[in-house]
Design an enzyme around this catalytic site. Sequence first.
Site, PDB file in Angstrom:
ATOM      1  N   ASP A  74     -10.930 -16.275 -15.478  1.00 39.02           N
ATOM      2  CA  ASP A  74     -10.466 -15.606 -16.682  1.00 39.02           C
ATOM      3  C   ASP A  74     -11.641 -15.374 -17.631  1.00 39.02           C
ATOM      4  OD1 ASP A  74      -9.177 -14.670 -18.914  1.00 39.02           O
ATOM      5  OD2 ASP A  74      -8.131 -16.543 -19.353  1.00 39.02           O
ATOM      6  N   ASP A  96     -14.048 -27.922  -8.938  1.00 40.04           N
ATOM      7  CA  ASP A  96     -15.060 -26.864  -8.792  1.00 40.04           C
ATOM      8  C   ASP A  96     -16.338 -27.436  -8.193  1.00 40.04           C
ATOM      9  OD1 ASP A  96     -13.344 -24.980  -9.977  1.00 40.04           O
ATOM     10  OD2 ASP A  96     -14.079 -25.448 -11.985  1.00 40.04           O
ATOM     11  N   GLY A 122      -9.842 -28.247 -11.189  1.00 35.99           N
ATOM     12  CA  GLY A 122     -11.170 -27.778 -11.585  1.00 35.99           C
ATOM     13  C   GLY A 122     -11.832 -28.608 -12.659  1.00 35.99           C
ATOM     14  N   HIS A 163     -14.472 -26.591 -18.798  1.00 39.79           N
ATOM     15  CA  HIS A 163     -15.395 -26.953 -17.718  1.00 39.79           C
ATOM     16  C   HIS A 163     -16.252 -25.749 -17.298  1.00 39.79           C
ATOM     17  CE1 HIS A 163     -11.910 -25.192 -15.787  1.00 39.79           C
ATOM     18  NE2 HIS A 163     -12.546 -25.124 -14.638  1.00 39.79           N
ATOM     19  N   ASP A 215     -19.126 -26.184 -14.959  1.00 39.03           N
ATOM     20  CA  ASP A 215     -18.756 -26.379 -13.552  1.00 39.03           C
ATOM     21  C   ASP A 215     -18.455 -25.053 -12.875  1.00 39.03           C
ATOM     22  OD1 ASP A 215     -18.902 -29.144 -14.039  1.00 39.03           O
ATOM     23  OD2 ASP A 215     -16.790 -29.226 -14.597  1.00 39.03           O
ATOM     24  N   ARG A 243     -22.892 -20.190  -9.035  1.00 36.14           N
ATOM     25  CA  ARG A 243     -24.315 -20.259  -8.674  1.00 36.14           C
ATOM     26  C   ARG A 243     -24.474 -20.663  -7.203  1.00 36.14           C
ATOM     27  NH1 ARG A 243     -28.210 -24.103  -8.152  1.00 36.14           N
ATOM     28  NH2 ARG A 243     -30.336 -23.404  -8.553  1.00 36.14           N
ATOM     29  N   HIS A 260      -8.154 -19.643 -12.654  1.00 40.18           N
ATOM     30  CA  HIS A 260      -7.910 -20.205 -13.979  1.00 40.18           C
ATOM     31  C   HIS A 260      -6.438 -20.003 -14.332  1.00 40.18           C
ATOM     32  CE1 HIS A 260     -12.411 -19.857 -15.133  1.00 40.18           C
ATOM     33  NE2 HIS A 260     -12.121 -21.046 -14.671  1.00 40.18           N
TER      34      HIS A 260
END
Length: 145
Positions: free
Chosen positions: A84, A64, A59, A91, A94, A100, A12
């Site tokens: 961060d 992402d 991203g 997003h 995302d 995940r 980030h």
Amino acid sequence: MKATKRIALVAHDERKQDLLMWVRQNADTLAKHELFATGTTGKLLADQCGLAITRMKSGPLGGDQMLGAMIAKGELDLLIFFWDPMSAQPHDVDVKALLRMSVLYNIPTACNRATADFFITSPWFNTDYEQVVKDFSGYIRRPLE
């Protein structure tokens, strides 16, 4: 997982300098691997460290999700994502989806410098590793009744 790893590098905005410092410190080791990054991070790292990096979209523009798809297809081995926790991300869904996927497919994931340091000094970083991935082929989600 082969000795030459396919590594995603993501950060980030507020963590890009942290990742840049880490990549500079470990550039010789990282150069032996195949590197991928989201757009802005990839450009920064390639320009500042001279590494060959395949860049995805930024991203928020789908980068992402592109990396998450690569994980699902077995095309990434490691995720180094300096995110961060103190700033809201437009997003965020995302980001959560990418994290995940890394957990679902048992991809080693470093979210901070300490964990990334442990990864790069691990004996498995530059050698073959027998990764265990759960077989979800029989997974059927039943609708709520």
